[in-house]
Every structure is written in structure tokens, then in C-alpha cells.
Design a protein around this motif. Structure first.
Motif, PDB file in Angstrom:
ATOM      1  N   ASP A 126       0.828  -1.211   0.000  1.00 46.27           N
ATOM      2  CA  ASP A 126       0.000   0.000   0.000  1.00 46.27           C
ATOM      3  C   ASP A 126       0.866   1.267   0.000  1.00 46.27           C
ATOM      4  N   ARG A 127       1.947   1.226   0.790  1.00 48.89           N
ATOM      5  CA  ARG A 127       2.854   2.385   0.843  1.00 48.89           C
ATOM      6  C   ARG A 127       3.486   2.616  -0.533  1.00 48.89           C
ATOM      7  N   HIS A 128       3.860   1.529  -1.185  1.00 44.16           N
ATOM      8  CA  HIS A 128       4.481   1.614  -2.519  1.00 44.16           C
ATOM      9  C   HIS A 128       3.491   2.205  -3.534  1.00 44.16           C
ATOM     10  N   LEU A 129       2.240   1.768  -3.463  1.00 50.60           N
ATOM     11  CA  LEU A 129       1.230   2.274  -4.392  1.00 50.60           C
ATOM     12  C   LEU A 129       0.979   3.765  -4.133  1.00 50.60           C
ATOM     13  N   LEU A 130       0.924   4.121  -2.861  1.00 53.80           N
ATOM     14  CA  LEU A 130       0.718   5.542  -2.510  1.00 53.80           C
ATOM     15  C   LEU A 130       1.853   6.413  -3.040  1.00 53.80           C
ATOM     16  N   ASP A 131       3.050   5.846  -3.076  1.00 56.64           N
ATOM     17  CA  ASP A 131       4.225   6.574  -3.590  1.00 56.64           C
ATOM     18  C   ASP A 131       4.266   6.577  -5.117  1.00 56.64           C
ATOM     19  N   GLY A 132       3.248   6.002  -5.764  1.00 54.67           N
ATOM     20  CA  GLY A 132       3.211   5.999  -7.227  1.00 54.67           C
ATOM     21  C   GLY A 132       3.849   4.771  -7.846  1.00 54.67           C
ATOM     22  N   GLY A 133       4.159   3.758  -7.026  1.00 57.93           N
ATOM     23  CA  GLY A 133       4.731   2.518  -7.554  1.00 57.93           C
ATOM     24  C   GLY A 133       3.667   1.656  -8.243  1.00 57.93           C
ATOM     25  N   LEU A 134       4.134   0.620  -8.931  1.00 60.82           N
ATOM     26  CA  LEU A 134       3.245  -0.314  -9.614  1.00 60.82           C
ATOM     27  C   LEU A 134       3.534  -1.715  -9.080  1.00 60.82           C
ATOM     28  N   VAL A 135       2.494  -2.537  -8.991  1.00 58.39           N
ATOM     29  CA  VAL A 135       2.672  -3.905  -8.491  1.00 58.39           C
ATOM     30  C   VAL A 135       1.866  -4.862  -9.361  1.00 58.39           C
ATOM     31  N   VAL A 136       2.502  -5.967  -9.732  1.00 59.38           N
ATOM     32  CA  VAL A 136       1.783  -7.082 -10.352  1.00 59.38           C
ATOM     33  C   VAL A 136       2.020  -8.267  -9.433  1.00 59.38           C
ATOM     34  N   LEU A 137       0.951  -8.903  -8.976  1.00 57.30           N
ATOM     35  CA  LEU A 137       1.192 -10.035  -8.080  1.00 57.30           C
ATOM     36  C   LEU A 137       0.179 -11.152  -8.268  1.00 57.30           C
ATOM     37  N   THR A 138       0.622 -12.343  -7.869  1.00 58.51           N
ATOM     38  CA  THR A 138      -0.287 -13.480  -7.807  1.00 58.51           C
ATOM     39  C   THR A 138      -0.407 -13.875  -6.347  1.00 58.51           C
ATOM     40  N   SER A 139      -1.583 -14.335  -5.972  1.00 54.38           N
ATOM     41  CA  SER A 139      -1.747 -14.857  -4.617  1.00 54.38           C
ATOM     42  C   SER A 139      -2.984 -15.737  -4.574  1.00 54.38           C
ATOM     43  N   HIS A 140      -2.833 -16.878  -3.940  1.00 54.09           N
ATOM     44  CA  HIS A 140      -3.999 -17.728  -3.718  1.00 54.09           C
ATOM     45  C   HIS A 140      -4.734 -17.294  -2.453  1.00 54.09           C
ATOM     46  N   GLN A 141      -4.084 -16.391  -1.688  1.00 48.71           N
ATOM     47  CA  GLN A 141      -4.731 -15.866  -0.479  1.00 48.71           C
ATOM     48  C   GLN A 141      -5.320 -14.492  -0.783  1.00 48.71           C
ATOM     49  N   HIS A 142      -6.352 -14.139   0.004  1.00 49.84           N
ATOM     50  CA  HIS A 142      -6.992 -12.847  -0.206  1.00 49.84           C
ATOM     51  C   HIS A 142      -6.096 -11.725   0.321  1.00 49.84           C
ATOM     52  N   LEU A 143      -5.969 -10.671  -0.469  1.00 47.74           N
ATOM     53  CA  LEU A 143      -5.188  -9.509  -0.056  1.00 47.74           C
ATOM     54  C   LEU A 143      -6.110  -8.319   0.032  1.00 47.74           C
TER      55      LEU A 143
END
Ligand code: ATP
Length: 204
Positions: free
Chosen positions: A174-191
Motif C-alpha cells: 500500500d505504501r508503494h502504491l501511494l508513492d506511485g509505484g506499480l505492483v503485479v502479483l499473484t496470490s492464492h490468499q486474499h489480499l
């Protein structure tokens, strides 16, 4: 912006995905969902420049990956299943080496701070072989704090993390996104991210 245009994933005889297109903008997270074997890792490896797409293209900041691989490697951090850790080296050595390989200048003091934040204070000189699975995951994820890459590509980053570890990672994303970062992720767990996220489902 990261842009995938008509990507085609083929493994052996199987076509895992066909003409897959999407965009991820600054401050956004793309969640890649799907069942086991549906092609999530294959797609993430393509986005990391490790596997070629049979067709189509990937653009980063408007330019094709192939035209800027060195620059892209500095802008992007890929955390795959293997975590990128050498078992015989200490956590400190692993993080110093991976920063050097990524062209990032860091210091033992900064690495110690990162290890402290991921809950590995006092384990700097322990070889990775002596860590639990969750601690190995935490050591691998400490790279997120050190490498200052704008694009994070994370394959099942919650694997082996305990509840506090999962919450720490959600906060860091969340901090990274707030700073304007981008994320691509996979997860079988809920985020449960506070930032902007959208998802695609593989094999649908
Ligand atoms: N190196 C390889 N050579 C041949 N086939 C492969 C290879 N790697 C993966 N595959 C096949 O490609 C398909 C997709 O694999 P992939 O690892 O991308 O799936 P996934 O969605 O990430 O699965 P999981 O949720 O289990 O991690 C699987 O059927 C797998 O057997």
C-alpha cells in the motif's frame, strides 16, 4: 505505465493464454488470479523479461522491453518462487549481492535496517539454510525495502508468511502504491489492499 499487448503463453503443446492485453498505471496493483497451472507464473516471468511471449509485446514507460532491458532491470524487481537467495550465504551477504547485481548502492547498515523491519534482526550473519520458510520469504522480501524499484512483480509473496508477515507485506505494498509505484502479483490468499487494484483471471 506497464502495458501488455496481445501476449500469448505457450508451454509445450498447451496454449495457456491467448492475446492477453492489460495496462498497469502508476499507483495501481494488478492481481493475477487463477487455478494451479493456469499460467500465472508464466505471465509474470514474461513481464519480468525472463520468458518470451510467442506473440505480442510488452511496453514499459511507452517503450518496448527489448529496447531497454538494462533500464527495465533497474526499474523492476521480480520476486519469484525461488526468492533469489543463495542458501550458503548469510542474509546480509545475499541482500548486499542482490543490490549490487541490480546496480543499487546500499550499505550493511541499510541492510540491517531492512532485516529489522522484516523481523530478522540479529540474524544478519546466519546462513539462509538456517532460516525457516517464512523467514526465508521475509529475507527475500527485504529486497523491496532496499532496491527502490518502481515496478514490483511478486509471485505468491504471501507464501509461508504468518499473519503478521502478511499484514506487513500488505502495508508495504500500500505504501508503494501511494508513492506511485506499480505492483503485479499473484496470490492464492486474499489480499485486502487499500490502494487501487484490479484483477485478471487466467484460464477463464
Ligand atoms: N518450464 C516448463 N516447461 C514446460 N511446461 C511448463 C514449464 N513451466 C510451467 N509449465 C506448464 O505450464 C503450465 C502453467 O504453469 P505456471 O507455473 O505458469 O502456472 P501457475 O498458474 O503459476 O500455477 P500455480 O498456481 O500452481 O503456481 C503448467 O501446466 C505447467 O506444467
Amino acid at each position: 505505465m506497464l502495458e501488455a499487448i496481445n501476449l500469448v503463453g505457450v508451454r509445450g503443446e498447451r496454449r495457456l493464454f491467448n492475446r492477453l492485453s492489460f495496462q498497469v498505471r502508476a499507483g495501481e496493483c494488478l492481481l493475477v488470479q487463477g487455478e494451479n497451472g493456469s499460467g500465472k507464473t508464466t505471465l509474470l516471468r514474461m513481464l519480468a523479461g525472463l520468458t518470451a511471449s510467442a506473440e505480442g509485446a510488452i511496453r514499459w514507460k511507452g517503450r518496448l522491453l527489448d529496447e531497454q532491458l538494462g533500464e527495465y532491470q533497474r526499474d523492476m524487481l521480480y520476486c519469484g518462487h525461488g526468492l533469489g537467495l543463495k542458501e550458503d550465504l548469510s542474509t546480509m551477504e545475499n541482500l548486499l549481492i542482490s543490490a549490487a547485481l541490480a546496480g543499487i548502492s546500499t550499505t550493511p547498515a541499510l541492510v540491517s535496517d531492512a532485516l529489522k523491519e522484516v523481523g530478522l534482526a540479529g540474524r544478519e550473519s546466519l546462513s539462509v539454510r538456517g532460516l525457516s520458510q517464512g523467514q526465508k520469504r521475509r529475507a527475500g522480501l527485504a529486497r523491496l525495502l532496499l532496491q527502490q524499484s518502481s515496478l514490483w512483480i511478486l509471485d505468491e509473496p504471501l507464501t509461508a508468511l504468518d499473519t503478521a508477515g502478511c499484514q506487513w507485506l500488505v502495508n508495504v505494498i500500500d505504501r508503494h502504491l501511494l508513492d506511485g509505484g506499480l505492483v503485479v502479483l499473484t496470490s492464492h490468499q486474499h489480499l485486502s489492499l487499500a490502494g487501487t487494484s484490479h484483477s485478471i483471471r487466467m484460464g477463464a
